[in-house]
Design a protein around this motif. Sequence first.
Motif, PDB file in Angstrom:
ATOM      1  N   LEU A  72     -23.731  -0.032 -36.680  1.00 41.91           N
ATOM      2  CA  LEU A  72     -22.583   0.929 -35.885  1.00 41.91           C
ATOM      3  C   LEU A  72     -22.561   2.069 -37.073  1.00 41.91           C
ATOM      4  N   GLN A  73     -22.568   1.735 -38.110  1.00 41.47           N
ATOM      5  CA  GLN A  73     -22.766   2.887 -39.132  1.00 41.47           C
ATOM      6  C   GLN A  73     -24.141   3.472 -39.038  1.00 41.47           C
ATOM      7  N   LEU A  74     -25.243   2.977 -38.750  1.00 42.48           N
ATOM      8  CA  LEU A  74     -26.350   3.319 -38.476  1.00 42.48           C
ATOM      9  C   LEU A  74     -26.365   4.189 -37.262  1.00 42.48           C
ATOM     10  N   SER A  86     -27.389   8.154 -37.432  1.00 39.95           N
ATOM     11  CA  SER A  86     -28.329   8.815 -36.638  1.00 39.95           C
ATOM     12  C   SER A  86     -27.826   9.788 -35.893  1.00 39.95           C
ATOM     13  N   ASP A  87     -26.650   9.897 -35.527  1.00 38.54           N
ATOM     14  CA  ASP A  87     -26.276  11.178 -34.660  1.00 38.54           C
ATOM     15  C   ASP A  87     -26.060  12.082 -35.756  1.00 38.54           C
ATOM     16  N   ALA A  88     -25.589  11.787 -36.954  1.00 42.28           N
ATOM     17  CA  ALA A  88     -25.154  12.910 -38.126  1.00 42.28           C
ATOM     18  C   ALA A  88     -26.606  13.672 -37.992  1.00 42.28           C
ATOM     19  N   ASP A  95     -25.988  21.230 -30.423  1.00 39.17           N
ATOM     20  CA  ASP A  95     -26.875  20.490 -29.243  1.00 39.17           C
ATOM     21  C   ASP A  95     -26.892  19.042 -29.556  1.00 39.17           C
ATOM     22  N   GLY A  96     -26.231  18.099 -28.777  1.00 39.84           N
ATOM     23  CA  GLY A  96     -26.273  16.907 -29.129  1.00 39.84           C
ATOM     24  C   GLY A  96     -27.478  15.838 -28.142  1.00 39.84           C
ATOM     25  N   TRP A  97     -28.069  16.435 -27.189  1.00 45.51           N
ATOM     26  CA  TRP A  97     -28.876  15.595 -26.393  1.00 45.51           C
ATOM     27  C   TRP A  97     -27.881  14.608 -25.872  1.00 45.51           C
ATOM     28  N   ASP A  98     -28.432  13.201 -26.015  1.00 40.49           N
ATOM     29  CA  ASP A  98     -27.765  12.216 -25.676  1.00 40.49           C
ATOM     30  C   ASP A  98     -27.516  11.183 -26.971  1.00 40.49           C
ATOM     31  N   LEU A  99     -26.122  11.313 -27.342  1.00 40.17           N
ATOM     32  CA  LEU A  99     -25.913  10.695 -28.767  1.00 40.17           C
ATOM     33  C   LEU A  99     -25.404   9.432 -28.396  1.00 40.17           C
ATOM     34  N   SER A 100     -25.105   8.738 -29.359  1.00 40.61           N
ATOM     35  CA  SER A 100     -24.824   7.181 -29.482  1.00 40.61           C
ATOM     36  C   SER A 100     -23.592   6.933 -28.898  1.00 40.61           C
TER      37      SER A 100
END
Length: 749
Positions: free
Chosen positions: A397-399, A403-405, A561-566
Amino acid sequence: MKLLTLLILALGGSLLAQTPAYQNSDLPIDERVDDLLARMTVAEKVAQMRIFHANQGVEGDVSGRLTLSENVKARLEHGIAGIKNPGEHLSPVAAAQVNNALQRYIIEHNRLGIPALFVTESYNGVDAAGSTVFGRPITSAASFNPELVQRQWDVVGREARLRGMHMCHSPEADLVRDPRFGRMSEAFGEDTYLVTRMVVSAITGVQGDYDGLGNGTHIGAVAKHFAGYGQVLGGTNFAAIEISERTLADEIFPPFKAAVKEARTLGIMASHGDLNGVASHANPWLLTEVLREQWGFAGYTVSDANDIGRLHYFMKVAETPEAAARMALQAGMDVDLYADDAYALLPAMVGRDSTLIEDIDRAAGHVLRTKFILGLFDDPYVDVAETEAGVRAESSLQLARESDAESIILLKNVGGTLPLRRSGQRIALLGPLVRENTEASFRAVAGEGLSFISDRGFELTDGNRSIPQLNDDTADGVDRLVEQAKEADVVVLFLGGDEYTAKEGFFNGALGDRESIDPLGPQDELVRRVKELGKPVIVALLHRRTLSINTIAERADAILDGWDLSEFRDESLARAIFGEINPSGKLPVTVPRSIGQLPFHYSGKEINNKKGYLFTENGPLYPFGHGLSYTTFAYDDLRVSDSTMTADGQLTVSVRVTNTGDRAGKEVVQLYLKDLIGSVTRPDMELKGFQKIALEPGEARRVTFNITPEMLEFTRLDGKRGLESGDYEVRVGTSSTQYVTTNFKLRAE
């Protein structure tokens, strides 16, 4: 006693002699495959060349109990290559229990005890309930961080195996250059080099650096769609593909070649389309000469859904279903996905033409080899005790958050609009991409010093998963959002698109591609009306295809721009807006101003840039590789180790990068090469390297790249891939339009 010992030894030796070679784990895999094939009937071999979907009647309940339909039992009579998505809607533990029971049934109900492959897909992580939800591949590509992508796909491989899965029909090695295409977000972007590095990272991760296959911790990858699938005409699924041999060799093939030779992918899926008029599923040059003879691929090839049968009734290149099956088999297609009108016909066909046996042995052998590599003959079951602890571990979950960041892209930030301060403001979270928990996520990140308003306002579509219809009842919703914005000090608009506005257009009538790339519905109107209120406007852009966001780019004060985040989308956006995250993502595609500019990618030929269009500004709205930060970076002192490079040498290029702002930040340093004169028209420039570095305020670092001959190879006028003497320009910078330059000369003789 001595007599008893001799008797025991004799019996042991006799039992050992009776053990089939294919069951002896001490023997080489090729020997085990050959021994097993020699024992199999034609029907059993063909069964190893077919995959069906679990929706044919594989059912499990929340307690992990398995139920099989009579249809499925009949399909398993002779064994099976694999089953797609068993247990996909169950929790990980229940899925593991069901898949153990399913595997046991399969092994016990075919004559030779051959296990099956259970197959999934992986676009946001494992495509199954209860898995860690990551951002989609194009989102991950925006991180420009292959090591991070490898760690993400390592989690995918582990979580899939813990559910009892063995293969995934992922990742996509296609280039996506047409935002009309609904499946754009499934791939890693428009650039050959970026896609290659991401695909290698994804496969290496999901396969556990290959070692994870045999020890039962990871699953095998099936790179797809071979080849050119992202180049369909009009951006419509199933359409023809028109690309030159040179483009195919120089731009389309490299990610697939690296998937085979570098990452050692276990599988390759063929494309729906055609190359030079030859259907990919019936193309011996593609599937055998290039893939196996030139690249040395030793895994199995699998059709895209039903595409072998479609050689007859859709592609219209086979006179009969039997002819379609023969064409695919002889071209090098090993596995038939889903169809009952293609390889199912082979046993009867062999009765009329025994020469097909050699190709059947080849195909079945490739599948069996994969099962041995995965260790399924020796350890076919999941340890359910490990499943609960291993899936959705806190580290995973932290990963997803990490990845979002690294994937969020700061497209625009006028006057330091972002990051926002955490006190004394009322913030409105508005727009059709607002979720039920968006406000709660922002409150959790912001703390007690802020107040919030949130309102979705209107839906973009009716939510029909097959053919969604645009929502034309939006006027009241827009009015309400504008009224809400009047009560706020800062407005964050959640705009773009969702899973209904960009998706796969299935064969059965579903649509997912678009003839326009403008934002849907009244989103531009909403931006204009809110901006007229005189308040700071921040846009959180969320989407699965590139959009021509001209109005948003003009009116918004800041764009993330976040595209499609987690699954942590809103939390990650809030952390970026309030400065906990300093955005470091870069665009993995070119953002056009209009659909009329298509085809449009940064590495298009230089001659494409000679003329623009009447009544519009030339060039992209945002260029490939673009992405701002809350700090600033300066590039200078670009050096090249020599002014001349030989065919057997290499050069070193280095640049000094300095964080000139007052915040720590990460920067993606990008290396582009431009061939100034070639025997054929050449790309305007080509990405050949990138490094993501972290710098403290005021810190400077020298970043170094090696330029090798391989980077300079292309398909020359003589049709052969190689080098040409000439001058090259080196461009190193923060995007494909902002860089410092130097030159060198290549002497290829």
